[in-house]
Design an enzyme around this catalytic site. Structure first.
Site, mmCIF file in Angstrom:
data_model
loop_
_atom_site.group_PDB
_atom_site.id
_atom_site.type_symbol
_atom_site.label_atom_id
_atom_site.label_comp_id
_atom_site.label_asym_id
_atom_site.label_seq_id
_atom_site.Cartn_x
_atom_site.Cartn_y
_atom_site.Cartn_z
ATOM 1 N N HIS A 103 0.828 -1.203 0.000
ATOM 2 C CA HIS A 103 0.000 0.000 0.000
ATOM 3 C C HIS A 103 0.869 1.262 0.000
ATOM 4 C CE1 HIS A 103 -3.502 -2.368 0.318
ATOM 5 N NE2 HIS A 103 -4.267 -1.498 0.956
ATOM 6 N N HIS A 140 0.595 -2.484 9.147
ATOM 7 C CA HIS A 140 2.024 -2.747 8.982
ATOM 8 C C HIS A 140 2.877 -2.193 10.122
ATOM 9 C CE1 HIS A 140 2.048 -4.657 5.018
ATOM 10 N NE2 HIS A 140 1.087 -3.808 4.676
#
Length: 316
Positions: free
Chosen positions: A194, A278
């Protein structure tokens, strides 16, 4: 007895000391981004840093259950700390998951509608640059002579698919294949796809739109390039004057405004990724890989004339 010589000194005889030439400001280094580019590029790590600190300091985010295998918060709506922490939020599903399509669509709209890009030559070179960043996106996230770089890095760092052992299946070398087999991709370093996508795509649009639209009014600094003979010159010297028109009125146009909207939404989703998904190291590697792609596309041609002849420079 000799008389004194009354003639004026040679120094005073119709001679003027030449006025010093005004010092020219030092040229920007062709091997590095310009100051304006550095300013915009610095926004990316600042957004990631702010999001990471927010996740650590916010009681709501810190208290929410987190799944380290999927690198996200528990997806139960009652447990997720925010709508944006859920992978099925509309912005993630309709925008980020189809991110390169939106980047490409906005880029095409800008190229086809902006008056400074009417010449076939300018459009071809812009298309080549799009091809380079698209190849970066494909190699990192989709395919690199097999699995993409993200999946290869995950395997090299010790990760894999639990379905390989639990279901007796071998050869599941990508996250997509693992999910299709009902397994989970875990154990290795997962470069944030992303972050990579959002930084690469928005940085690409900023370069393409910014140097075209802002070159006359906003960006007073110049890009420098290395010529074939090694001399460092201003990039404007290579500007082709044929098939160019003066830009009047609304410089952005509808295509440019749409591109700016896509950039803004990309930065917002980058912030959401920084807060809810993350580890900091996975976000950092996603950022660095994206910046490497932008450097190859927009800085490398400035000091390699052979490459610059092929890909050109935005706004030149």
């Amino acid at each position: 007895m000799n008389s004194t010589d009354d003639r004026p000194s040679p120094i005073l005889r119709n001679e003027r000391t030449p006025s010093p030439k005004p010092r020219q400001p030092p040229r920007n280094n062709p091997y590095l981004p310009t100051p304006t580019e550095v300013f915009f590029l610095a926004l990316y790590p600042l957004v990631l840093l702010f999001g990471t600190l927010y996740a650590v300091l916010s009681p709501t985010v810190r208290a929410a259950p987190y799944d380290h295998t999927t690198q996200s918060h528990i997806q139960d709506p009652s447990l997720a700390p925010s709508y944006f922490a859920r992978k099925n939020n509309l912005f993630n599903v309709l925008f980020v998951k189809k991110g390169w399509g939106w980047i490409t669509l906005s880029f095409i709209g800008f190229v086809l509608t902006h008056p400074s890009l009417k010449s076939p030559r300018a459009r071809v070179k812009a298309g080549i640059r799009w091809g380079i960043v698209t190849a970066c996106w494909v190699f990192v996230t989709q395919w690199f002579f097999g699995p993409g770089i993200i999946d290869r890095g995950f395997r090299i760092s010790g990760g894999g698919c639990d379905a390989e052992t639990e279901l007796g299946m071998k050869g599941l070398v990508s996250a997509a294949a693992c999910r299709a087999a009902g397994g989970r991709w875990k154990g290795g370093h997962d470069i944030s796809g992303h972050v990579f996508l959002l930084v690469l795509g928005s940085g690409f649009l900023l370069q393409e739109v910014g140097w075209v639209v802002g070159r006359k009014r906003l960006l007073k600094e110049e890009r420098t390039v290395v010529m074939i003979d090694g001399a460092v010159k201003g990039a404007e010297l290579e500007k082709e004057r044929r098939d160019r028109e003066e830009i009047n009125g609304d410089e952005l146009g509808h295509g440019g405004k749409f591109a700016v909207f896509v950039v803004g939404l990309s930065v917002w989703m980058l912030l959401m990724t920084a807060i809810y998904f993350h580890t900091w190291f996975e976000k950092l590697t996603g950022l660095l890989v994206a910046l490497a792609g932008l450097y190859v596309t927009y800085i490398l041609p400035r000091f390699v004339p052979a490459i610059r002849d092929i890909v050109g420079l935005p706004g030149i």
